[in-house]
Motif scaffolding. Structure first.
Motif, PDB file in Angstrom:
ATOM      1  N   PHE A  29       0.698  -1.289  -0.048  1.00 54.89           N
ATOM      2  CA  PHE A  29      -0.078   0.106  -0.083  1.00 54.89           C
ATOM      3  C   PHE A  29       0.828   1.567  -0.149  1.00 54.89           C
ATOM      4  CE2 PHE A  29      -4.372  -0.972   0.490  1.00 54.89           C
ATOM      5  CZ  PHE A  29      -4.403  -2.579   0.781  1.00 54.89           C
ATOM      6  N   ASN A  30       2.128   1.255  -0.237  1.00 57.06           N
ATOM      7  CA  ASN A  30       2.957   2.208   0.062  1.00 57.06           C
ATOM      8  C   ASN A  30       2.894   3.438  -1.129  1.00 57.06           C
ATOM      9  OD1 ASN A  30       4.346   1.012  -1.925  1.00 57.06           O
ATOM     10  ND2 ASN A  30       6.274   0.639  -0.818  1.00 57.06           N
ATOM     11  N   ASN A  31       1.967   3.130  -2.080  1.00 55.75           N
ATOM     12  CA  ASN A  31       1.747   4.170  -3.201  1.00 55.75           C
ATOM     13  C   ASN A  31       0.350   4.380  -3.230  1.00 55.75           C
ATOM     14  OD1 ASN A  31       1.033   1.570  -4.210  1.00 55.75           O
ATOM     15  ND2 ASN A  31       1.709   2.044  -6.151  1.00 55.75           N
ATOM     16  N   TYR A  32      -0.374   4.195  -1.956  1.00 50.49           N
ATOM     17  CA  TYR A  32      -1.626   4.409  -1.795  1.00 50.49           C
ATOM     18  C   TYR A  32      -1.929   5.603  -0.856  1.00 50.49           C
ATOM     19  CZ  TYR A  32      -3.556   0.797  -4.675  1.00 50.49           C
ATOM     20  OH  TYR A  32      -4.022  -0.030  -5.825  1.00 50.49           O
ATOM     21  N   ALA A  33      -3.107   6.334  -1.033  1.00 53.99           N
ATOM     22  CA  ALA A  33      -3.769   7.259   0.062  1.00 53.99           C
ATOM     23  C   ALA A  33      -4.833   6.654   0.632  1.00 53.99           C
ATOM     24  CB  ALA A  33      -4.182   8.777  -0.443  1.00 53.99           C
ATOM     25  N   MET A  34      -5.061   7.079   1.995  1.00 54.04           N
ATOM     26  CA  MET A  34      -6.065   6.246   2.685  1.00 54.04           C
ATOM     27  C   MET A  34      -7.089   7.035   3.207  1.00 54.04           C
ATOM     28  SD  MET A  34      -5.120   3.211   2.619  1.00 54.04           S
ATOM     29  CE  MET A  34      -6.174   2.369   3.767  1.00 54.04           C
ATOM     30  N   GLY A  35      -8.208   6.926   3.234  1.00 52.32           N
ATOM     31  CA  GLY A  35      -9.239   7.952   3.791  1.00 52.32           C
ATOM     32  C   GLY A  35     -10.406   7.268   4.552  1.00 52.32           C
ATOM     33  N   TRP A  36     -11.121   8.206   5.341  1.00 50.60           N
ATOM     34  CA  TRP A  36     -12.231   7.774   6.191  1.00 50.60           C
ATOM     35  C   TRP A  36     -13.459   8.601   5.474  1.00 50.60           C
ATOM     36  CZ3 TRP A  36     -12.767   4.065   9.300  1.00 50.60           C
ATOM     37  CH2 TRP A  36     -11.774   3.443   9.916  1.00 50.60           C
ATOM     38  N   PHE A  37     -14.662   7.707   5.471  1.00 47.03           N
ATOM     39  CA  PHE A  37     -15.964   8.248   4.780  1.00 47.03           C
ATOM     40  C   PHE A  37     -16.930   7.796   5.946  1.00 47.03           C
ATOM     41  CE2 PHE A  37     -13.885   9.157   0.825  1.00 47.03           C
ATOM     42  CZ  PHE A  37     -12.725   8.299   0.957  1.00 47.03           C
ATOM     43  N   ARG A  38     -18.248   8.342   5.788  1.00 47.31           N
ATOM     44  CA  ARG A  38     -19.201   8.100   6.568  1.00 47.31           C
ATOM     45  C   ARG A  38     -20.579   8.234   5.853  1.00 47.31           C
ATOM     46  NH1 ARG A  38     -19.570  12.925  11.080  1.00 47.31           N
ATOM     47  NH2 ARG A  38     -20.017  14.578   9.727  1.00 47.31           N
ATOM     48  N   GLN A  39     -21.512   7.431   5.986  1.00 46.94           N
ATOM     49  CA  GLN A  39     -22.702   7.417   5.460  1.00 46.94           C
ATOM     50  C   GLN A  39     -23.709   7.237   6.558  1.00 46.94           C
ATOM     51  OE1 GLN A  39     -23.315   4.750   2.311  1.00 46.94           O
ATOM     52  NE2 GLN A  39     -25.116   6.074   1.450  1.00 46.94           N
ATOM     53  N   ALA A  40     -24.679   8.542   6.711  1.00 43.90           N
ATOM     54  CA  ALA A  40     -25.755   8.644   7.766  1.00 43.90           C
ATOM     55  C   ALA A  40     -27.013   8.045   7.207  1.00 43.90           C
ATOM     56  CB  ALA A  40     -25.873   9.886   8.192  1.00 43.90           C
ATOM     57  N   PRO A  41     -27.830   7.222   7.851  1.00 47.26           N
ATOM     58  CA  PRO A  41     -28.963   6.859   7.296  1.00 47.26           C
ATOM     59  C   PRO A  41     -29.788   7.811   6.301  1.00 47.26           C
ATOM     60  CG  PRO A  41     -28.956   6.361   9.693  1.00 47.26           C
ATOM     61  CD  PRO A  41     -28.101   7.395   9.382  1.00 47.26           C
ATOM     62  N   GLY A  42     -30.087   7.410   5.096  1.00 47.27           N
ATOM     63  CA  GLY A  42     -30.901   8.247   4.293  1.00 47.27           C
ATOM     64  C   GLY A  42     -29.963   9.297   3.388  1.00 47.27           C
ATOM     65  N   LYS A  43     -28.815   9.569   3.723  1.00 45.91           N
ATOM     66  CA  LYS A  43     -27.759  10.518   3.107  1.00 45.91           C
ATOM     67  C   LYS A  43     -26.677   9.607   2.369  1.00 45.91           C
ATOM     68  CE  LYS A  43     -28.100  13.947   6.710  1.00 45.91           C
ATOM     69  NZ  LYS A  43     -27.675  14.777   7.578  1.00 45.91           N
ATOM     70  N   GLU A  44     -25.950  10.443   1.424  1.00 44.48           N
ATOM     71  CA  GLU A  44     -24.961   9.973   0.588  1.00 44.48           C
ATOM     72  C   GLU A  44     -23.734   9.982   1.405  1.00 44.48           C
ATOM     73  OE1 GLU A  44     -27.407   9.654  -2.443  1.00 44.48           O
ATOM     74  OE2 GLU A  44     -25.267   9.122  -2.760  1.00 44.48           O
ATOM     75  N   ARG A  45     -22.999   9.110   0.769  1.00 47.69           N
ATOM     76  CA  ARG A  45     -21.559   8.773   1.590  1.00 47.69           C
ATOM     77  C   ARG A  45     -20.835  10.104   1.311  1.00 47.69           C
ATOM     78  NH1 ARG A  45     -18.494   3.068   0.664  1.00 47.69           N
ATOM     79  NH2 ARG A  45     -20.727   2.630   1.292  1.00 47.69           N
TER      80      ARG A  45
END
Length: 127
Positions: A29-45
């Motif tokens: 993975f050393n040429n990757y970026a990592m992220g966090w995302f969230r999705q609430a009920p009824g909403k887009e990620r």
């Protein structure tokens, strides 16, 4: 098998803290970026935060600035999201993602495709 596995979600009272973890495996993975995302009920990620594999570059959504901190442990192939001062509005499924370009991670809100997703971990913040 390439996979991202999140952990650390749970139920917390408003004002409390949680630390989410995302363990990456199955490839280099050393040429990757990592992220966090969230999705609430009824909403887009939505995008929450991203970090380069070196840890030298980070991005945060406005909702995360000042409360959340993304970090990475290269030796463990693990990305963390420290969440403080949690609010009921932070209740969502939280997902880890990875892509070769960190900019793509920040554009998930606009429908940007990224290469890898985890299965998610639920965070519930009670009032």
């Amino acid at each position: 098998q390439v996979q991202l596995v999140e952990s650390g979600g749970g139920l917390v009272q408003a004002g409390g803290s949680l630390r989410l973890s995302c363990a990456a495996s199955g490839r280099t993975f050393n040429n990757y970026a990592m992220g966090w995302f969230r999705q609430a009920p009824g909403k887009e990620r939505e995008f929450v935060a991203a970090i380069s594999w070196s840890g030298g570059t980070t991005y945060y959504a406005d909702a995360a600035k000042g409360r959340f901190t993304i970090s990475i442990d290269n030796a463990k192939n693990t990305v963390y999201l420290q969440m403080n001062s949690l609010k009921p509005d932070d209740t969502a499924d939280y997902y880890c993602g990875a892509d070769r370009l960190i900019e793509r991670l920040t554009l998930v809100d606009r429908g940007q495709y990224i290469e890898l997703w985890g299965q998610g971990t639920l965070v519930t913040v009670s009032s």
